[in-house]
Design an enzyme around this catalytic site. Sequence first.
Site, PDB file in Angstrom:
ATOM      1  N   HIS A 369       0.835  -1.198   0.000  1.00  0.00           N
ATOM      2  CA  HIS A 369       0.000   0.000   0.000  1.00  0.00           C
ATOM      3  C   HIS A 369       0.871   1.250   0.000  1.00  0.00           C
ATOM      4  O   HIS A 369       1.896   1.299   0.679  1.00  0.00           O
ATOM      5  CB  HIS A 369      -0.941   0.020   1.205  1.00  0.00           C
ATOM      6  CG  HIS A 369      -2.189  -0.776   0.988  1.00  0.00           C
ATOM      7  ND1 HIS A 369      -3.388  -0.212   0.676  1.00  0.00           N
ATOM      8  CD2 HIS A 369      -2.393  -2.118   1.020  1.00  0.00           C
ATOM      9  CE1 HIS A 369      -4.297  -1.168   0.532  1.00  0.00           C
ATOM     10  NE2 HIS A 369      -3.718  -2.334   0.742  1.00  0.00           N
ATOM     11  N   GLU A 389      -9.272   7.011  -4.779  1.00  0.00           N
ATOM     12  CA  GLU A 389      -9.613   7.029  -3.356  1.00  0.00           C
ATOM     13  C   GLU A 389      -8.978   8.224  -2.655  1.00  0.00           C
ATOM     14  O   GLU A 389      -9.648   8.924  -1.879  1.00  0.00           O
ATOM     15  CB  GLU A 389      -9.173   5.706  -2.715  1.00  0.00           C
ATOM     16  CG  GLU A 389     -10.023   4.511  -3.139  1.00  0.00           C
ATOM     17  CD  GLU A 389      -9.317   3.173  -2.943  1.00  0.00           C
ATOM     18  OE1 GLU A 389      -9.909   2.152  -3.307  1.00  0.00           O
ATOM     19  OE2 GLU A 389      -8.169   3.169  -2.429  1.00  0.00           O
ATOM     20  N   PHE A 421       1.012   3.724   6.918  1.00  0.00           N
ATOM     21  CA  PHE A 421      -0.288   3.958   7.555  1.00  0.00           C
ATOM     22  C   PHE A 421      -1.391   3.680   6.541  1.00  0.00           C
ATOM     23  O   PHE A 421      -1.392   4.219   5.430  1.00  0.00           O
ATOM     24  CB  PHE A 421      -0.381   5.402   8.039  1.00  0.00           C
ATOM     25  CG  PHE A 421      -1.713   5.765   8.632  1.00  0.00           C
ATOM     26  CD1 PHE A 421      -2.047   5.356   9.912  1.00  0.00           C
ATOM     27  CD2 PHE A 421      -2.643   6.497   7.900  1.00  0.00           C
ATOM     28  CE1 PHE A 421      -3.279   5.691  10.469  1.00  0.00           C
ATOM     29  CE2 PHE A 421      -3.870   6.833   8.442  1.00  0.00           C
ATOM     30  CZ  PHE A 421      -4.198   6.421   9.730  1.00  0.00           C
TER      31      PHE A 421
END
Length: 470
Positions: A369, A389, A421
Amino acid sequence: MTRYPRDMTGYGTKPPVVKWPGDAKIAVQIVLNYEEGGENCVLHGDAASEAFLSEITGAQPWAGQRHWNMESIYEYGSRAGFWRVHRLLGDLPVTVYGVATALARAPEQVKAMKTSSWEIASHGLKWVEHKDMSPDEERAQIREAIRLHTEVTGTPPRGWYTGRCSMNTVELAAEEGDFAYIADSYADDLPYWITAGGKDQLVVPYTMDCNDMRFAIQAGYTNGDQFESYLKDSFDMLYAEGEAGAPKILSIGLHCRLIGRPGRAAALKRVIDHFKSHDGVWFATREQIADHWAKEHPPMQGIKPSEMDQETFVAEFGGVFEHSPWIAEGAFGLELGPTHDTAAGVHNALARIFRSASEEARLGVLVAHPDLAGKLAAAGRLTAESTAEQAGAGLDMLTDEERATFTKLNEAYTTKHGFPFIIAVKDNTKPTILEAFHRRIDNDRDTEFAEACRQVERIAELRLEEKFAA
């Protein structure tokens, strides 16, 4: 590849918006099974007498013999029961499940059905078990049922219900008949489409609970009051759901030799009076319901993951978990079926693979990610999903001060926990993302690892919902 053929979900949390004619709150659909003269009997070429759905508790077939008591019980249905029910329901739309050989032995009854404009659907060639028939034998029975039905009534049947069916019945009936509906299902309160016989086939489910057959089985009704009470409760519950905006069908099954007895017919009369005392009740044949449904709710062509090959499945869902196609590859190998042909279904399959993977493998997913509003975003190197997003939360339009804050937090978080995160930005705004960042950065690694995994699953869920909605 193992595929589980049953659809265990149905309409789920998104039932169709049903609008019955006249804004009715409920559709009441009454079936009268006409089986008398089509039951097992050596006179009909069968090996033994009938043993099903009669007044004789625990009846057994008599091999090679006629059963006088059984025959006369069935004869009551044709000689007396049918006419009593016809007098009670003659002014209402009714669907007859007519066994073709029984109809052929009932010219007066067929005339009365047609005079009342009752729908006559096919109930098969004979009232016998199909479970042990070969596909070729059952196909021949279905063809002959359609031919004889057409000969006796003057028109081909538009509905089909076998009842004592095999696992091949629905497929064969869809192949052989041009049916507006098939009723061999008890799976829903509303019609639904399936693929059978190489085409979209409408199913209008039938009932075994609101059915007078329970007078003839041990776990059933012993008097008319029980039948009446159950039907009224069923009606009242569905009527209330209709008033709340979710109309359904109350399907009721009757048999001439059962409900036609005086003590039971009296209960049926009270039930019909109860229904008629309410506004917004649509009495309809199954044919009318099927035609209405086909017009208002035609079959929809959507994503069907359970029918995809592995290459297509992975191409469609390999990016749902960021840069981790191995999760889709693993999910493809699960016992998928029609119940997985939804966003929730695919998400469950993907999440199972993710959850059962080693910590190292899951860490790889987390590391895949990107940082929020980080260097990859600035360089335009995010996946299309991540780009959309982050833009949706305004992370593509940060001030210099905000960007500096995110950069500082990203570096501190990654240094402490060993992965970026992660948060489902679609569930959040820029302020709530920053608040979560400050709150979670001080968690211990195990706590934060578990939270990051939950967020990864949530991101995947949101991506799938968007994919299926499109």
